[in-house]
Design an enzyme around this catalytic site. Structure first.
Site, short mmCIF file in Angstrom:
data_model
loop_
_atom_site.label_atom_id
_atom_site.label_comp_id
_atom_site.label_asym_id
_atom_site.label_seq_id
_atom_site.Cartn_x
_atom_site.Cartn_y
_atom_site.Cartn_z
N SER A 54 0.84 -1.19 0.00
CA SER A 54 0.00 0.00 0.00
C SER A 54 0.88 1.24 0.00
CB SER A 54 -0.88 -0.03 1.26
OG SER A 54 -1.45 1.24 1.47
N GLY A 55 0.54 2.23 -0.83
CA GLY A 55 1.38 3.41 -1.01
C GLY A 55 1.49 4.32 0.21
N THR A 109 -9.86 3.49 -15.22
CA THR A 109 -8.86 4.44 -15.71
C THR A 109 -7.71 4.51 -14.71
OG1 THR A 109 -10.50 5.73 -16.90
CG2 THR A 109 -8.45 6.85 -16.36
N CYS A 137 -7.67 0.98 11.69
CA CYS A 137 -8.85 0.39 11.06
C CYS A 137 -9.84 -0.15 12.08
CB CYS A 137 -8.44 -0.72 10.13
SG CYS A 137 -7.37 -0.09 8.87
#
Lengths: 394, 380
Positions: free
Chosen positions: A201-202, A239, A327
């Site tokens: 994850s970035g 996209t 989370c």
């Protein structure tokens, strides 16, 4: 006067580094085409994506055509697990995971369980380690997937991924690892590890939110999660988020180039905090493995106090920390991870996660230790449990 | 540069880029964190949710953020089919939907759902009579786009909703509003759909952001789980900077909607007039007269669209031969096929899609370039 902000919650998310932002900006303002268009802006976008793919591949020892960009780490985990389960359902319906996974792994497993799959949860030891021999024993002829995280988000424990991968390979079972917390903090080499699927994850390594990637070893079959256009070689439609992908790759590249210094720095900060806390505060316990843990992770439990109270009081002093993973922060239940390593409920409730990052300093750590000592003392003096305990000791 | 491909993607507004960049480096908190950075991120998230909800007259709790239009569509179709499967297996769709819809429905049909197509006229308008005829007691889902991405056809989705709900109250109605939002009003109170999909990058917002409207009381199975974000319907750390950028883009675009639409109409008309005057019968207009003003689909006789596209590109003019998602395939557009455009015309189809930044002068330059290439080709 602006209030001081000290951020010790890097496992929840990180800021985007200036170099990363600089790399992204041209794709917002000039190169804004749709990467699927055939003309030149589209092509330059396509090239940016393919360059990013190559960069990411290099960082984790993969081939570029084994990297698939997603909208998040959670999506990558969901895709890997549901996609593998669906593609291999004719072979069997048994999946193995651990009891300390992130919800992004546990929830897809629970979903599959409702669809008739059988899930085995491997227990962990008191340090949060999975024993590869337990995986070996749990594998059955109908096992189609093993998913065990590389490093834990709450207690930082690093799993013996290579050994687990060898066990899976011996049995011809697919192996997925959630490397969301590991990426950017410890080296990842998919070929050396021998994994089939790996999620990252970035926003955990100073990249943008809304970006992630799934490594799919060449030849591994998984069904798609998101269908539509022909992006990501027909495997993930939508996209392409070109600025996001460029930023993701740049952030991972910087993290990988800087890995040794990053490790060293975070490790020192962590050890300084750990020593300070143990020196100044009695009745404290370290959660997770002493050595086999992420450099920037410190998870401690204080007896006789509530984690939430510690957090609030730290927040008032400008210190941003967490009681577990972001989370699950809305939940009142104690962390399933702390329970899995054998903590009693009351101790699990009194836990604090501090995750250090690149902009932190020793001075900030010292301030943290002082604040914590003061806060814990204050909270304990208000605690009837502590009062009883002290009376008992006398 | 003349950019006539705004239905593929748009240039993000300057203020949007500035906002996203600032939030990425300064307000980077995880909206689920309990400390002040998390709370600030959550405030931005919730105020954007409210803003975006207002643009379509929805309630904030009816908005779910996703990674894009495609994810929204996948979630709506697969998620509602899964939630409704006990009531039946019959699904109706228009045949000219975006691939995000058609491919999602394909996976559903592989899982045992029965997907049937609603007939369309020569411009792609769905035939309401046919819709009415095809709805059955076991029809669980109807899928119709608000505006077609290749032709610009505006579908009678409000009338369709009326028919669907009067025939079978339980039938779920999903509308793909990716091309409609910010171009024509989208009002959930009038539309009466259960799910509506939206995308940010089609209206000058950042890529990688989308939303799904989910009517209060509608049921869905999530596509991505774990962490319980977005009221347990869509998990994953919320992309607050991207979402905030989407919110700003949407309010900006909607405030300019009328003006942009008039500009697009002028540009569109000018382009069409110039082409017709010079090329006469070599031009066929595929878009309907009453279509959306920012899309014009035209076919040219005797020349392949690829050639026009590359020639225009050499003149720094950017158009598309169909939807961008198709452009890496050689097959003719399924939309043009479905509306019955003869293949000799379909091969030479070009989609021009405009924005409020385009001008009539650009239309004239573009038309001249096309006339030029057609004359050269016809000579050969």
């Amino acid at each position: 006067m602006q209030k001081r902000v000290i951020y010790f919650d890097h496992a929840a998310t990180t800021y985007v580094k200036p170099e990363v932002l600089d790399a992204m900006l041209p794709y917002f303002t000039q190169e804004y085409g749709n990467a699927s268009s055939v003309y030149s802006i589209g092509r330059s976008n396509r090239k940016a994506i393919e360059d990013a793919r190559e960069t990411v591949a290099k960082c984790i020892g993969a081939m570029p055509n084994e990297i698939y960009f997603t909208g998040s780490g959670t999506e990558a985990d969901n895709w890997a697990i549901k996609g593998a389960a669906l593609a291999h359902r004719n072979k069997g319906k048994h999946i193995i995971t651990s009891s300390i996974e992130h919800p992004a792994v546990l929830a897809p497993c629970e979903f599959l369980q409702k669809q008739g799959y059988d899930i085995t949860y491997i227990p962990v030891d008191q340090d949060g380690l999975v024993n590869p021999a337990d995986v070996d024993k749990a594998i059955r002829p109908d096992t189609i997937l093993v998913t065990i995280m590389m490093a834990n988000n709450e207690i930082g424990t690093i799993q013996p991924i290579k050994e687990i991968a060898q066990v899976c390979k011996k049995h011809g079972v697919l192996f997925h690892t959630d490397a969301v917390q590991a990426a950017g903090n410890i080296p990842i080499d998919v070929k050396d590890l021998g994994v089939d699927l790996l999620s990252v994850s970035g926003h955990k390594f100073y990249g943008p939110k809304g970006t992630g990637a799934l490594y799919i070893r060449k030849g591994v079959k998984i069904e798609s999660l998101i269908h539509g256009g022909h992006q990501e070689r027909n495997r993930r439609a939508g996209t392409e988020n070109v600025p996001g992908i460029v930023g993701f790759a740049k952030a991972l590249e910087l993290a990988t180039q800087n890995l040794d210094a990053h490790y060293e720095k975070l490790y020192k900060l962590r050890e300084r905090a750990l020593e300070g806390i143990f020196e100044k505060i009695p009745h404290v316990r370290l959660n997770g493995h002493r050595e086999k843990r992420l450099p920037g992770n410190l998870n401690v439990s204080f007896s006789f106090v509530e984690g939430e109270s510690i957090l609030l009081m730290l927040d008032m002093k400008g210190i941003k920390a967490s009681s577990g993973s972001a989370c699950t922060s809305g939940s009142l239940d104690p962390s399933h991870i702390l329970l899995a390593i054998g903590l009693p409920h009351e101790l699990a409730h009194g836990s604090l996660r501090l995750t250090f990052g690149e902009s932190n300093t020793e001075e900030e750590v010292d301030y943290l230790v002082d604040c914590l000592a003061e806060i814990i003392d204050k909270l304990r003096r208000m605690s009837p449990l502590y009062e009883d305990f002290i009376k008992g000791e006398c | 540069m003349i950019y006539f491909d705004n239905s593929s993607t748009t240039k993000p507004y300057k203020e949007v880029v500035e906002l996203v960049a600032r939030l990425m480096s300064e307000e980077f908190g995880n909206s689920s964190s309990l400390h002040i950075l998390g709370i600030r991120a959550e405030r931005i998230l919730e105020s954007t949710r409210k803003t975006l909800a207002e643009t379509i007259k929805a309630e904030p709790e009816e908005i779910i953020f996703t990674s894009g239009g495609t994810e929204s569509i996948n979630m709506a179709l697969k998620g509602s089919a899964a939630a409704m499967k006990r009531s039946g297996k019959h699904i109706l769709t228009s045949p000219i939907e975006h691939d995000a819809s058609l491919e999602s429905l394909k996976t559903l049909s592989e899982m045992g759902f029965e997907v049937e197509y609603i007939e369309v006229d020569q411009y792609g308008h769905i035939l309401l009579d046919d819709l009415s005829r095809k709805i059955r007691p076991d029809t669980i889902l109807v899928n119709i786009m608000a505006v077609n991405n290749e032709l610009g056809t505006i579908e009678p989705v409000e009338e369709a909703a009326g028919i669907i709900k009067s025939k079978n109250e339980k039938t779920v109605f999903h509308v793909d509003a990716v091309q409609a939002y910010g171009k024509i009003p989208v009002n959930v109170r009038r539309l009466n759909a259960d799910f509506i999909s939206f995308s940010s990058h089609k209206i000058h917002g950042p890529k990688g952001v989308g939303m799904l409207y989910m009517r209060k009381g509608a049921r869905i199975h999530p596509l991505i789980t774990g962490g319980g974000h977005e009221r347990k319907l869509r998990s994953g750390t919320v992309n607050v900077p991207g979402i905030a950028g989407f919110g700003l883009a949407a309010t900006t675009k909607i405030s300019r909607m009328q003006k942009d639409s008039e500009i697009c109409k002028k540009v569109r008309n000018r382009l069409l007039t110039e082409l017709r005057n010079s090329l006469g019968n070599s031009v066929r207009v595929n878009s309907p007269e009453d279509g959306i003003s920012n899309i014009l689909n035209i076919s040219f006789k005797g020349v392949k669209s690829e050639n026009i596209l590359h020639f225009l590109e050499s003149k720094d003019i950017f158009v598309s031969s169909g939807s961008a998602c198709h452009s890496r395939r050689d097959t003719t557009s399924h939309v043009l096929k479905a509306v019955g455009i003869p293949s000799e015309w379909a091969e030479g189809a070009i989609r021009f899609s405009f924005s409020g930044d385009n001008t009539e002068d650009q239309a004239k330059i573009c038309a001249d370039a096309i006339v030029n290439i057609l004359k050269t080709v016809q000579k050969i």
